[in-house]
Write an enzyme that holds these catalytic residues in place. Structure first.
Site, mmCIF file in Angstrom:
data_model
loop_
_atom_site.group_PDB
_atom_site.id
_atom_site.type_symbol
_atom_site.label_atom_id
_atom_site.label_comp_id
_atom_site.label_asym_id
_atom_site.label_seq_id
_atom_site.Cartn_x
_atom_site.Cartn_y
_atom_site.Cartn_z
ATOM 1 N N GLU A 81 -9.004 -3.404 2.456
ATOM 2 C CA GLU A 81 -8.197 -2.946 3.577
ATOM 3 C C GLU A 81 -8.346 -1.445 3.786
ATOM 4 O O GLU A 81 -8.488 -0.680 2.834
ATOM 5 C CB GLU A 81 -6.722 -3.275 3.314
ATOM 6 C CG GLU A 81 -6.523 -4.759 3.114
ATOM 7 C CD GLU A 81 -5.049 -5.162 3.058
ATOM 8 O OE1 GLU A 81 -4.781 -6.343 3.242
ATOM 9 O OE2 GLU A 81 -4.190 -4.293 2.818
ATOM 10 N N CYS A 95 -7.107 5.845 5.984
ATOM 11 C CA CYS A 95 -6.888 5.700 4.559
ATOM 12 C C CYS A 95 -7.904 4.656 4.091
ATOM 13 O O CYS A 95 -7.912 3.536 4.610
ATOM 14 C CB CYS A 95 -5.452 5.220 4.387
ATOM 15 S SG CYS A 95 -5.013 4.902 2.707
ATOM 16 N N CYS A 102 -7.472 -3.010 -8.349
ATOM 17 C CA CYS A 102 -7.354 -1.816 -9.186
ATOM 18 C C CYS A 102 -7.035 -2.243 -10.610
ATOM 19 O O CYS A 102 -6.281 -3.180 -10.847
ATOM 20 C CB CYS A 102 -6.267 -0.889 -8.656
ATOM 21 S SG CYS A 102 -6.140 0.657 -9.577
ATOM 22 N N CYS A 106 -0.247 -0.126 -11.846
ATOM 23 C CA CYS A 106 1.032 0.573 -11.692
ATOM 24 C C CYS A 106 2.081 -0.426 -11.206
ATOM 25 O O CYS A 106 1.800 -1.261 -10.347
ATOM 26 C CB CYS A 106 0.899 1.728 -10.702
ATOM 27 S SG CYS A 106 -0.352 2.914 -11.201
ATOM 28 N N CYS A 109 2.927 -0.978 -7.312
ATOM 29 C CA CYS A 109 1.825 -1.041 -6.341
ATOM 30 C C CYS A 109 1.266 -2.457 -6.187
ATOM 31 O O CYS A 109 0.950 -3.120 -7.176
ATOM 32 C CB CYS A 109 0.731 -0.080 -6.811
ATOM 33 S SG CYS A 109 -0.758 -0.151 -5.816
ATOM 34 N N CYS A 326 1.380 2.645 2.186
ATOM 35 C CA CYS A 326 0.903 2.971 0.842
ATOM 36 C C CYS A 326 1.397 1.935 -0.152
ATOM 37 O O CYS A 326 2.578 1.591 -0.154
ATOM 38 C CB CYS A 326 1.477 4.293 0.370
ATOM 39 S SG CYS A 326 0.903 5.680 1.276
HETATM 40 N N1 SAH Z 1 -5.203 4.923 -7.066
HETATM 41 C C1 SAH Z 1 -4.930 6.142 -6.413
HETATM 42 C C2 SAH Z 1 -5.095 6.070 -4.922
HETATM 43 C C3 SAH Z 1 -4.558 4.856 -4.235
HETATM 44 S S1 SAH Z 1 -2.818 4.637 -4.220
HETATM 45 C C4 SAH Z 1 -3.563 6.668 -6.793
HETATM 46 O O1 SAH Z 1 -2.817 5.941 -7.399
HETATM 47 O O2 SAH Z 1 -3.301 7.815 -6.491
HETATM 48 C C5 SAH Z 1 -2.326 5.721 -2.921
HETATM 49 C C6 SAH Z 1 -0.900 6.254 -3.031
HETATM 50 O O3 SAH Z 1 0.041 5.214 -2.742
HETATM 51 C C7 SAH Z 1 -0.573 6.754 -4.414
HETATM 52 O O4 SAH Z 1 0.148 7.956 -4.389
HETATM 53 C C8 SAH Z 1 0.287 5.648 -4.934
HETATM 54 O O5 SAH Z 1 1.033 6.076 -5.984
HETATM 55 C C9 SAH Z 1 1.066 5.274 -3.695
HETATM 56 N N2 SAH Z 1 1.788 4.002 -3.779
HETATM 57 C C10 SAH Z 1 1.525 2.940 -4.569
HETATM 58 N N3 SAH Z 1 2.440 1.980 -4.385
HETATM 59 C C11 SAH Z 1 3.294 2.429 -3.463
HETATM 60 C C12 SAH Z 1 4.450 1.893 -2.820
HETATM 61 N N4 SAH Z 1 4.887 0.672 -3.105
HETATM 62 N N5 SAH Z 1 5.086 2.648 -1.890
HETATM 63 C C13 SAH Z 1 4.631 3.854 -1.568
HETATM 64 N N6 SAH Z 1 3.544 4.426 -2.111
HETATM 65 C C14 SAH Z 1 2.883 3.725 -3.057
HETATM 66 FE FE1 SF4 Z 2 -4.193 1.551 -8.723
HETATM 67 FE FE2 SF4 Z 2 -2.084 1.269 -7.149
HETATM 68 FE FE3 SF4 Z 2 -1.861 2.597 -9.448
HETATM 69 FE FE4 SF4 Z 2 -3.250 3.688 -7.401
HETATM 70 S S1 SF4 Z 2 -1.055 3.240 -7.446
HETATM 71 S S2 SF4 Z 2 -3.839 3.584 -9.580
HETATM 72 S S3 SF4 Z 2 -4.142 1.833 -6.512
HETATM 73 S S4 SF4 Z 2 -2.354 0.412 -9.243
#
Ligand code: SAH
Ligand code: SF4
Length: 332
Positions: A81, A95, A102, A106, A109, A326
């Site tokens: 996406e 974006c 991934c 986290c 996410c 995000c």
């Molecule tokens: N893996 C990288 C880039 C992709 S995530 C990273 O983690 O930075 C892009 C951004 O979206 C990151 O700042 C991540 O922490 C944030 N993100 C992840 N889950 C989210 C959520 N549920 N709501 C808002 N932002 C989120």
């Molecule tokens: Fe991966 Fe989502 Fe964590 Fe970014 S925020 S490192 S995309 S699991």
């Protein structure tokens, strides 16, 4: 589409052909080689056969039409996406994803929850730009994509070579030609990547997903913190700043009662009160596990940081209604 073998396809052609081909792909944003009428017919046919330009993608629009999500199917059937955000004043940012899924898992996410499938190659990263640039060109030929951020699916620094390769192409005047200052990478804190980026001759922006003010909570929310704990991560960022003199943005999601308390804001302020550090507060987009902090909680959190002398901005999330915000990007 596979742009990786263009040089090989054109190896017997006069050298100016490569420039013509680049212009057709990146500037004229053609969909089919038949449109490149300045190329000889047999070459157009060969290109259509060996490097077809069609991109297999679907478009989803948010109600307010400001956020457009593309779901692109790759050659092996996997889906990724990418999101186009149309801001006021004609600014358009996209974006892009760096991996299918991934590895880092986290807790907040949706991409993390789907697990890791594979890295994207350079062409698959560029393809996301082209797909959305063609779309934008169709709806308004006067508008251009002005910013590219690597905040889609995946961890860009676990696919360093392909991501940087794509960024050099995005920056290349003969290709996409976007200024480096308009390109950003967000990382969950892969120190090796931060060190490598500091050595590149590129003025792109670096963002760190922080999301917690101490190692205990950060390790719970982001398991990668066990490998790269905060003191080490922040030391790597400080080194990056010394080498590049560039500002670094720290992303901090606000999750109700998890990381948004008074004590946590004070702790965060201690870590973040440094020159060239900037905190970006983000409201949590629900992905099932947690609740977002209330408006008042966000305001309080922000006020405390500001009172302590920390530079703070706030991100307004777009595209929640089409799961394009995000952390909501996930495709099986
Ligand atoms: N893996 C990288 C880039 C992709 S995530 C990273 O983690 O930075 C892009 C951004 O979206 C990151 O700042 C991540 O922490 C944030 N993100 C992840 N889950 C989210 C959520 N549920 N709501 C808002 N932002 C989120
Ligand atoms: Fe991966 Fe989502 Fe964590 Fe970014 S925020 S490192 S995309 S699991």
């Amino acid at each position: 589409m596979d742009l990786n073998n263009l040089k090989i396809i054109l190896k017997d052609e006069p050298s100016y052909r490569y420039r013509q081909v680049e212009k057709a792909i990146y500037k004229d944003l053609i969909n089919d080689w038949a449109e490149a009428t300045n190329l000889p017919k047999n070459l157009r046919q060969k290109l259509n056969h060996e490097c077809p330009l069609a991109i297999n993608g679907e478009i989803f629009k948010s109600k307010d039409n400001k956020t457009i999500k593309a779901v692109i199917s790759l050659a092996d059937g996997k889906k990724i996406e990418s999101v186009l955000m149309r801001h006021r004043g004609g600014r358009n940012s996209i974006c892009v994803s760096s991996q299918v899924g991934c590895l880092l898992g986290c807790q907040f996410c949706a991409t993390g929850a789907m697990g890791y499938k594979r890295n994207l190659n350079k062409s698959e990263i560029i393809e996301q730009f082209l797909f959305l640039a063609r779309y934008l060109n169709k709806i308004n030929p006067l508008e251009k994509i002005s910013n590219v951020i690597f905040m889609g699916m995946g961890e860009p620094f676990l696919n360093y070579e392909n991501v940087l390769g794509a960024i050099y192409d995005i920056n290349d005047q003969n290709k996409i030609g976007l200024g480096a200052r308009h390109i950003s990478i967000s990382t969950a804190g892969i120190i090796d990547g931060i060190k490598k980026l500091a050595k590149e001759k590129l003025q792109i922006n670096l963002a760190i997903s922080l999301h917690a003010p101490d190692d205990k909570l950060r390790s719970e929310l982001m398991p990668i913190n066990k490998r790269y704990p905060l003191p080490k991560l922040l030391a790597a960022v400080d080194n990056y700043i010394i080498k590049t003199s560039r500002r670094v943005m720290f992303e901090y999601l606000l999750i109700d009662n998890i990381n948004d308390t008074f004590t946590q804001s004070k702790k965060l302020a201690v870590l973040m009160k440094k020159p060239l550090y900037l905190v970006n507060l983000i409201s949590y987009n629900p992905t099932g596990k947690f609740e977002p902090s209330s408006r008042e909680a966000i305001k309080k959190f922000r006020n405390i940081l500001e009172k302590e002398g920390v530079a703070v901005t706030q991100r307004n999330s777009l595209g929640q209604d089409i799961n394009a915000a995000c952390g909501q990007l996930a495709q099986i």
